[in-house]
Design an enzyme around this catalytic site. Structure first.
Site, short mmCIF file in Angstrom:
data_model
loop_
_atom_site.label_atom_id
_atom_site.label_comp_id
_atom_site.label_asym_id
_atom_site.label_seq_id
_atom_site.Cartn_x
_atom_site.Cartn_y
_atom_site.Cartn_z
N LYS A 194 12.00 3.22 -2.07
CA LYS A 194 12.58 1.94 -1.68
C LYS A 194 12.89 1.10 -2.93
CE LYS A 194 11.48 -2.22 0.91
NZ LYS A 194 10.60 -2.89 1.84
N GLU A 200 4.91 7.20 -9.75
CA GLU A 200 4.78 8.61 -9.37
C GLU A 200 6.15 9.23 -9.14
OE1 GLU A 200 3.15 6.06 -8.12
OE2 GLU A 200 1.09 6.55 -7.59
N GLY A 255 8.24 -0.06 3.71
CA GLY A 255 8.09 1.33 3.26
C GLY A 255 7.47 2.22 4.33
N ARG A 256 6.38 1.76 4.94
CA ARG A 256 5.69 2.63 5.90
C ARG A 256 6.38 2.67 7.26
NH1 ARG A 256 3.03 -1.57 4.01
NH2 ARG A 256 2.35 -3.26 5.37
N GLU A 341 -2.63 0.21 5.57
CA GLU A 341 -1.87 -0.61 4.62
C GLU A 341 -1.36 -1.88 5.33
OE1 GLU A 341 0.42 1.17 1.06
OE2 GLU A 341 2.03 0.54 2.39
N HIS A 372 -15.22 22.17 14.09
CA HIS A 372 -16.16 22.97 13.29
C HIS A 372 -16.49 22.28 11.98
CE1 HIS A 372 -15.82 26.32 16.11
NE2 HIS A 372 -14.59 25.84 16.27
N LYS A 495 -2.37 -0.65 -9.70
CA LYS A 495 -1.15 -0.27 -10.43
C LYS A 495 -1.08 -1.06 -11.73
CE LYS A 495 1.88 0.27 -6.37
NZ LYS A 495 3.07 -0.22 -5.71
O1 F6P Z 1 2.12 1.24 -3.33
C1 F6P Z 1 2.35 1.15 -1.99
C2 F6P Z 1 3.80 1.32 -1.67
O2 F6P Z 1 4.50 0.20 -2.05
C3 F6P Z 1 4.01 1.64 -0.20
O3 F6P Z 1 4.01 0.52 0.59
C4 F6P Z 1 5.28 2.39 -0.22
O4 F6P Z 1 5.48 3.11 0.95
C5 F6P Z 1 5.07 3.26 -1.43
O5 F6P Z 1 4.36 2.44 -2.34
C6 F6P Z 1 6.29 3.82 -2.08
O6 F6P Z 1 7.17 2.83 -2.50
P1 F6P Z 1 8.66 3.15 -2.89
O7 F6P Z 1 9.35 3.69 -1.70
O8 F6P Z 1 9.23 1.86 -3.34
O9 F6P Z 1 8.65 4.17 -4.00
#
Ligand code: F6P
Length: 529
Positions: A194, A200, A255-256, A341, A372, A495
């Site tokens: 987003k 990452e 995002g979620r 979240e 199990h 972060k």
């Molecule tokens: O760090 C949390 C977050 O902001 C989430 O809410 C989101 O889904 C995820 O990181 C990834 O964010 P992006 O889509 O901006 O890379």
């Protein structure tokens, strides 16, 4: 705007506290011949059974009063109307508009997804050597990974010519494992973020590009192998992906809650656009139900209220999601983000610290594997863990014997949690000469709560409805807890702190940290040298 009512100031909250001290056993509640009927609901191809929960008729009535006193219906309306209900980020919350056909910009992007995913599926879109695309790699994390991954695997029987892969972790071990199986000539990367600033995702995307370039690809052919999904056009262009290869969404999509947007591109490419559209239609069906149905028959509301009863009055602080279907194996981790979240917050909508529990701990594993592993604690542990069991009546394979065994376990577990096993029953099994230790260890107290959701078939439409059911449950709980469910400030501090630490790791210089962190970092330097 959302109402800002502290739920503890309502008369129903006080009444619920009183009711919690005289909570009746579930077994006793089920003696009422009307109970199962009153607490079971059919919804399209779903059957929801809430009857095995520790909620009496009086409690249920009071929970509905609580929802009314907290002005839930006004809150629902505010969300669907597109009001700026994500106040701390000053944004509307309109993931529901992604499935309602109501915004021209959404339809335009969907059309682009249709064209692109169709050209990937029918082999018109080819890689640099003319080979058709056989593998797509979604690089994203959190909402840009968990939703598409969960849905894609849930719809495995709908896969056509494309195999999807997901890279999320900055730990390169995941990326290496995925890439070693792939041929760059027939691989397409979808960089899904987003913000397009997430450490990452950008790190993984850069490494994927490097892998592509050093394995036969070239700068000129990058556009055939890399597309982006984002709200941040500038960052996408800076990364080197042209706007032609960018799919856009908007900051009113959290995002979620974004799998319904172009973040779902990997879903559309894997199962085909038509099925992606059915997923949206199924979600829309649940949206309509949530928006218009009376509270007492409103499924996400009922489930949310039962959760509030457990969390705030019976003090059960976690909830297990237990899908009896391998295809739904990523549902628990997907729901962890959606729920935790959203509602893992202690500041309320009046900027005050809450005086009660908010979001529960969400966890789970598919059945029968979990049986199990951790079910021992659910049956005989000191904690009460409300369980949500899910099963699909018609499997997508023809191994009937397996499916019958799976479903036998699905039914048996909620029955065992409810009925338990008395000392008398144990004695008839082991005889009176057995030791107290053995007898007592074999007793199950029972009366442990669960909800069962039975779905006829796991198709895109039903999956869409199921996911929207969870989204709205989370919304309902957040609204009643008087918190803002659509921001996520709690993920920021870690972060932020990792940035100077990364510099120190790279330079070997000491920074200013607490004694424990400093000592850990020192150990790390020693170990790696
Ligand atoms: O760090 C949390 C977050 O902001 C989430 O809410 C989101 O889904 C995820 O990181 C990834 O964010 P992006 O889509 O901006 O890379």
């Amino acid at each position: 705007m959302l109402p800002k009512i502290d739920p503890t100031t309502t008369s129903s909250w006080a009444k619920l506290s009183e009711l919690s001290s005289e909570n009746e056993s579930i077994q006793k509640l089920l003696n009422d011949p009307l109970r199962v009927n009153d607490f079971s609901f059919d919804f399209d191809e779903f059957h929801f059974d809430f009857s095995k929960n520790s909620v009496s008729n009086a409690t249920f009535k009071t929970l509905l009063e609580l929802a009314r006193e907290c002005k839930l219906q006004e809150g629902i309306q505010s969300m669907f109307d597109g009001q700026s209900i994500n106040e701390t980020e000053d944004r509307s919350v309109l993931h529901t508009a992604l499935r309602s056909n109501s915004k021209p910009e959404v339809s335009k992007e969907l059309e682009k997804v249709k064209e692109f995913s169709t050209s990937i599926q029918n082999g018109e879109w080819v890689g640099y050597s003319g080979k058709r695309i056989t593998d797509i790699v979604n690089i994203g994390i959190g909402g840009s990974d968990l939703g598409p991954k969960m849905v894609t695997y849930a719809l495995k029987p709908y896969w056509k010519s494309i195999t999807p892969h997901f890279i999320s972790n900055v730990d390169a071990a995941q990326m290496v494992e995925v890439l070693e199986e792939l041929n760059p000539e027939s691989t397409l990367f979808i960089i899904a973020s987003k913000t397009f600033t997430t450490q990452e995702t950008i790190t993984n995307a850069l490494s994927a590009r490097e892998w592509f370039l050093s394995n036969g690809g070239s700068n000129e052919t990058i556009s055939q192998h890399f597309v982006a999904v984002s709200t941040n056009e500038k960052a996408v262009t800076e990364f080197g992906i042209s706007t032609e290869n960018m799919f856009e969404f908007w900051n009113w999509v959290g995002g979620r809650f974004s799998l319904w947007s172009v973040i779902g591109l990997s879903i559309a490419c894997t199962v085909g656009f038509e099925h992606f559209q059915n997923l949206l239609r199924g979600a829309k069906r649940m949206d309509d139900h949530f928006r218009t149905e009376e509270l007492e028959n409103n499924l996400p509301v009922l489930s949310a209220l039962i959760g509030i009863w457990y969390n705030n009055f019976l003090h059960y602080d976690s909830m297990a999601i237990l899908p009896y279907d391998h295809r739904l194996r990523y549902l628990p981790s997907y729901l962890q983000q959606v729920d935790m979240e959203s509602n893992g917050k202690y500041i309320d909508r009046n900027a005050q610290e809450v005086s009660f529990q908010t979001g529960p701990i969400i966890w789970g594993e598919p059945g029968t594997n979990g049986q199990h592993a951790f079910y021992q604690l659910i049956h005989q542990g000191t904690k009460v863990i409300p369980c949500e069991f899910l099963a699909i009546a018609q499997p997508a394979h023809n191994h009937t014997d397996h499916h019958e065994k799976l479903l036998a376990n699905f039914f048996a577990q909620s029955e065992a949690l409810l009925t338990g096993k008395s000392k008398e029953q144990v004695l008839t099994e082991v005889g009176d000469r057995a030791s107290d230790l053995l007898v007592n260890s074999k007793v199950f107290k029972g009366n442990r709560p669960s909800t069962s959701i039975l779905i006829k078939e796991l198709n895109p439409f039903n999956l869409g409805s199921l996911v929207a059911y969870y989204e709205h449950r989370v919304f309902t709980q957040g609204l009643i807890w008087n918190i803002f469910s659509f921001d996520q400030w709690g993920v920021e501090l870690g972060k932020q702190l990792s940035k100077p630490i990364l510099k120190e790791i790279k330079s070997g210089e000491d920074g200013s940290h607490d004694a424990s962190t400093l000592s850990l970092m020192k150990k790390f330097h020693e170990m790696r040298n």
